[in-house]
Scaffold this motif. Structure first.
Motif, PDB file in Angstrom:
ATOM      1  N   ASP A  75       0.847  -1.192   0.000  1.00 31.17           N
ATOM      2  CA  ASP A  75       0.000   0.000   0.000  1.00 31.17           C
ATOM      3  C   ASP A  75       0.885   1.246   0.000  1.00 31.17           C
ATOM      4  OD1 ASP A  75      -1.754   2.113   0.521  1.00 31.17           O
ATOM      5  OD2 ASP A  75      -3.087   0.855   1.724  1.00 31.17           O
ATOM      6  N   PRO A  76       0.868   2.043  -1.074  1.00 25.70           N
ATOM      7  CA  PRO A  76       1.741   3.221  -1.156  1.00 25.70           C
ATOM      8  C   PRO A  76       1.415   4.316  -0.148  1.00 25.70           C
ATOM      9  CG  PRO A  76       0.153   3.204  -2.956  1.00 25.70           C
ATOM     10  CD  PRO A  76       0.015   1.892  -2.254  1.00 25.70           C
ATOM     11  N   ASN A  77       0.271   4.206   0.542  1.00 27.62           N
ATOM     12  CA  ASN A  77      -0.096   5.199   1.551  1.00 27.62           C
ATOM     13  C   ASN A  77       0.567   4.943   2.908  1.00 27.62           C
ATOM     14  OD1 ASN A  77      -1.937   6.664  -0.136  1.00 27.62           O
ATOM     15  ND2 ASN A  77      -3.386   4.968   0.104  1.00 27.62           N
ATOM     16  N   PHE A  78       1.312   3.842   3.005  1.00 28.88           N
ATOM     17  CA  PHE A  78       1.954   3.464   4.262  1.00 28.88           C
ATOM     18  C   PHE A  78       3.444   3.218   4.027  1.00 28.88           C
ATOM     19  CE2 PHE A  78      -2.465   2.350   4.794  1.00 28.88           C
ATOM     20  CZ  PHE A  78      -2.737   2.614   6.130  1.00 28.88           C
ATOM     21  N   VAL A  79       4.193   3.202   5.142  1.00 33.42           N
ATOM     22  CA  VAL A  79       5.589   2.767   5.114  1.00 33.42           C
ATOM     23  C   VAL A  79       5.697   1.493   5.942  1.00 33.42           C
ATOM     24  CG1 VAL A  79       6.534   5.061   4.752  1.00 33.42           C
ATOM     25  CG2 VAL A  79       6.167   4.249   7.091  1.00 33.42           C
ATOM     26  N   LEU A  80       6.787   0.761   5.753  1.00 33.07           N
ATOM     27  CA  LEU A  80       6.952  -0.532   6.402  1.00 33.07           C
ATOM     28  C   LEU A  80       8.020  -0.453   7.490  1.00 33.07           C
ATOM     29  CD1 LEU A  80       6.346  -3.617   6.450  1.00 33.07           C
ATOM     30  CD2 LEU A  80       8.251  -3.877   4.822  1.00 33.07           C
ATOM     31  N   PHE A  81       7.630  -0.860   8.707  1.00 32.33           N
ATOM     32  CA  PHE A  81       8.596  -0.988   9.794  1.00 32.33           C
ATOM     33  C   PHE A  81       8.905  -2.460  10.005  1.00 32.33           C
ATOM     34  CE2 PHE A  81       9.538  -1.846  14.295  1.00 32.33           C
ATOM     35  CZ  PHE A  81      10.688  -1.084  14.432  1.00 32.33           C
ATOM     36  N   LYS A  82      10.176  -2.806   9.915  1.00 34.40           N
ATOM     37  CA  LYS A  82      10.615  -4.173  10.179  1.00 34.40           C
ATOM     38  C   LYS A  82      11.667  -4.128  11.274  1.00 34.40           C
ATOM     39  CE  LYS A  82      12.446  -8.401   8.081  1.00 34.40           C
ATOM     40  NZ  LYS A  82      12.883  -9.068   6.819  1.00 34.40           N
ATOM     41  N   ALA A  83      11.329  -4.671  12.417  1.00 32.31           N
ATOM     42  CA  ALA A  83      12.235  -4.630  13.568  1.00 32.31           C
ATOM     43  C   ALA A  83      13.425  -5.552  13.330  1.00 32.31           C
ATOM     44  CB  ALA A  83      11.494  -5.047  14.831  1.00 32.31           C
ATOM     45  N   THR A  84      14.611  -5.056  13.688  1.00 32.12           N
ATOM     46  CA  THR A  84      15.834  -5.846  13.575  1.00 32.12           C
ATOM     47  C   THR A  84      16.570  -5.826  14.912  1.00 32.12           C
ATOM     48  OG1 THR A  84      17.288  -4.006  12.939  1.00 32.12           O
ATOM     49  CG2 THR A  84      16.011  -5.064  11.168  1.00 32.12           C
ATOM     50  N   SER A  85      17.691  -6.512  14.962  1.00 33.93           N
ATOM     51  CA  SER A  85      18.458  -6.581  16.212  1.00 33.93           C
ATOM     52  C   SER A  85      18.986  -5.215  16.640  1.00 33.93           C
ATOM     53  CB  SER A  85      19.629  -7.558  16.050  1.00 33.93           C
ATOM     54  OG  SER A  85      20.472  -7.147  14.990  1.00 33.93           O
ATOM     55  N   LYS A  86      18.981  -4.225  15.756  1.00 28.53           N
ATOM     56  CA  LYS A  86      19.433  -2.884  16.124  1.00 28.53           C
ATOM     57  C   LYS A  86      18.372  -2.110  16.902  1.00 28.53           C
ATOM     58  CE  LYS A  86      22.420  -2.342  12.060  1.00 28.53           C
ATOM     59  NZ  LYS A  86      22.678  -1.522  10.849  1.00 28.53           N
ATOM     60  N   ASP A  87      17.128  -2.600  16.876  1.00 29.21           N
ATOM     61  CA  ASP A  87      16.027  -1.801  17.399  1.00 29.21           C
ATOM     62  C   ASP A  87      15.758  -1.978  18.886  1.00 29.21           C
ATOM     63  OD1 ASP A  87      14.934  -0.337  15.039  1.00 29.21           O
ATOM     64  OD2 ASP A  87      14.763  -2.366  14.265  1.00 29.21           O
ATOM     65  N   THR A  88      15.863  -3.198  19.429  1.00 28.21           N
ATOM     66  CA  THR A  88      15.502  -3.403  20.831  1.00 28.21           C
ATOM     67  C   THR A  88      16.448  -4.388  21.508  1.00 28.21           C
ATOM     68  OG1 THR A  88      14.049  -5.341  20.609  1.00 28.21           O
ATOM     69  CG2 THR A  88      13.088  -3.176  20.108  1.00 28.21           C
ATOM     70  N   PRO A  89      16.585  -4.295  22.851  1.00 31.87           N
ATOM     71  CA  PRO A  89      17.435  -5.234  23.589  1.00 31.87           C
ATOM     72  C   PRO A  89      16.991  -6.688  23.432  1.00 31.87           C
ATOM     73  CG  PRO A  89      16.878  -3.342  24.955  1.00 31.87           C
ATOM     74  CD  PRO A  89      16.039  -3.239  23.722  1.00 31.87           C
ATOM     75  N   ALA A  90      15.677  -6.928  23.380  1.00 32.33           N
ATOM     76  CA  ALA A  90      15.174  -8.303  23.273  1.00 32.33           C
ATOM     77  C   ALA A  90      15.494  -8.917  21.916  1.00 32.33           C
ATOM     78  CB  ALA A  90      13.664  -8.328  23.511  1.00 32.33           C
ATOM     79  N   LEU A  91      15.449  -8.115  20.869  1.00 36.00           N
ATOM     80  CA  LEU A  91      15.818  -8.611  19.542  1.00 36.00           C
ATOM     81  C   LEU A  91      17.306  -8.938  19.490  1.00 36.00           C
ATOM     82  CD1 LEU A  91      13.649  -6.200  17.419  1.00 36.00           C
ATOM     83  CD2 LEU A  91      13.561  -8.685  17.248  1.00 36.00           C
ATOM     84  N   ARG A  92      18.122  -8.118  20.132  1.00 35.78           N
ATOM     85  CA  ARG A  92      19.554  -8.388  20.175  1.00 35.78           C
ATOM     86  C   ARG A  92      19.848  -9.649  20.980  1.00 35.78           C
ATOM     87  NH1 ARG A  92      19.632  -2.749  20.275  1.00 35.78           N
ATOM     88  NH2 ARG A  92      19.670  -2.588  22.546  1.00 35.78           N
ATOM     89  N   ALA A  93      19.067  -9.890  22.032  1.00 34.69           N
ATOM     90  CA  ALA A  93      19.265 -11.065  22.874  1.00 34.69           C
ATOM     91  C   ALA A  93      18.660 -12.325  22.271  1.00 34.69           C
ATOM     92  CB  ALA A  93      18.663 -10.815  24.257  1.00 34.69           C
TER      93      ALA A  93
END
Length: 255
Positions: A75-93
């Protein structure tokens, strides 16, 4: 013997050597001052890069997400957020698997207090923590909350069906939806959605006394050792104008 008056001793006109010493002292003071300022500037220049360096990627950027997130492929009216290990402590862990959702480009990412982010307890947190938050003052807000699986069941690597019915799960996680308490009659609708090998429980809530807002949409699933809950919230005014947008956001959430 008559004593000389003090005025004659300290007078510049009668004691040129003292005047010379005073001039020398002032000159020395000025030179020291110039040296100190010059040294200070040199030191300041040497540390300036440390002050103005950009924040690491893990720090939330309080600017519109459309300026740094890619367009949604669906949908061109939105942007996409994809969480990675850089975003949160739990993702890094490795306690949370990457998740995605779409947002209008005008929304902003909010900073999360260290005590709420789970940073202090990773990789073995006993209580739920907040992963990410985004908000638009005119439309509403979204937050992703993660809870240790052990808090809801003793079965390792359990699916959300193993934990129980949608009603049982939201009873346990309700306070993290509303910010305070959740009464059974505030739950208007539940549904179940299958995506790949995961099952998602979806909720529509009307919560007049919630701290998060009087309208909440929630979606939860379990993967690995964690239950992940996405919550979209709005007040009455935001809900009236942006209900379809908020519904699109919650529908897009996927782990």
């Amino acid at each position: 013997m008559a004593l000389k008056p003090l005025s004659s001793i300290f007078s510049n006109s009668t004691n040129p050597p003292l005047a010379s010493a005073k001039t020398h002292h002032q000159s020395l003071k000025q030179n020291i001052g110039l040296l100190s300022r010059r040294d200070f500037i040199n030191v300041g220049l040497s540390v300036m890069p440390l002050v103005v360096s950009p924040p690491p990627p893990s720090i939330a950027r309080e600017v519109e997400v459309g300026s740094f997130l890619p367009p949604s492929p669906t949908d061109p009216n939105f942007v996409l957020f994809k969480a990675t290990s850089k975003d949160t402590p739990a993702l890094r862990a490795g306690n949370v698997q990457p998740y995605t959702f779409i947002l209008p480009p005008t929304w902003k990412q909010l900073r999360i207090a260290n005590i709420l982010s789970g940073n202090y307890c990773q990789p073995k947190c006993a209580e739920p923590w907040v992963e990410v938050k985004f908000e638009d003052e005119k439309q509403g807000k979204i937050q992703v909350v993660a809870s240790p699986l052990i808090r809801l069941t003793n079965k390792p690597n359990a699916t959300i069906e193993d934990i129980g019915t949608p009603e049982k799960v939201i009873t346990s996680l309700g306070p993290f939806v509303t910010g305070n308490t959740l009464d059974p009659d505030e739950l208007l609708e539940t549904s179940i959605e299958k995506r790949g090998d995961l099952t998602y429980y979806k909720y529509v809530l009307e919560t007049p006394y919630a701290l998060t807002g009087s309208h909440n949409l929630a979606k939860a699933t379990a993967k690995g050792n964690t239950v992940v809950l996405c919550v979209v919230s709005a007040n009455d005014k935001q809900w009236a104008s942006s209900q379809k947008t908020l519904q699109a956001i919650i529908d897009s959430f996927e782990v």
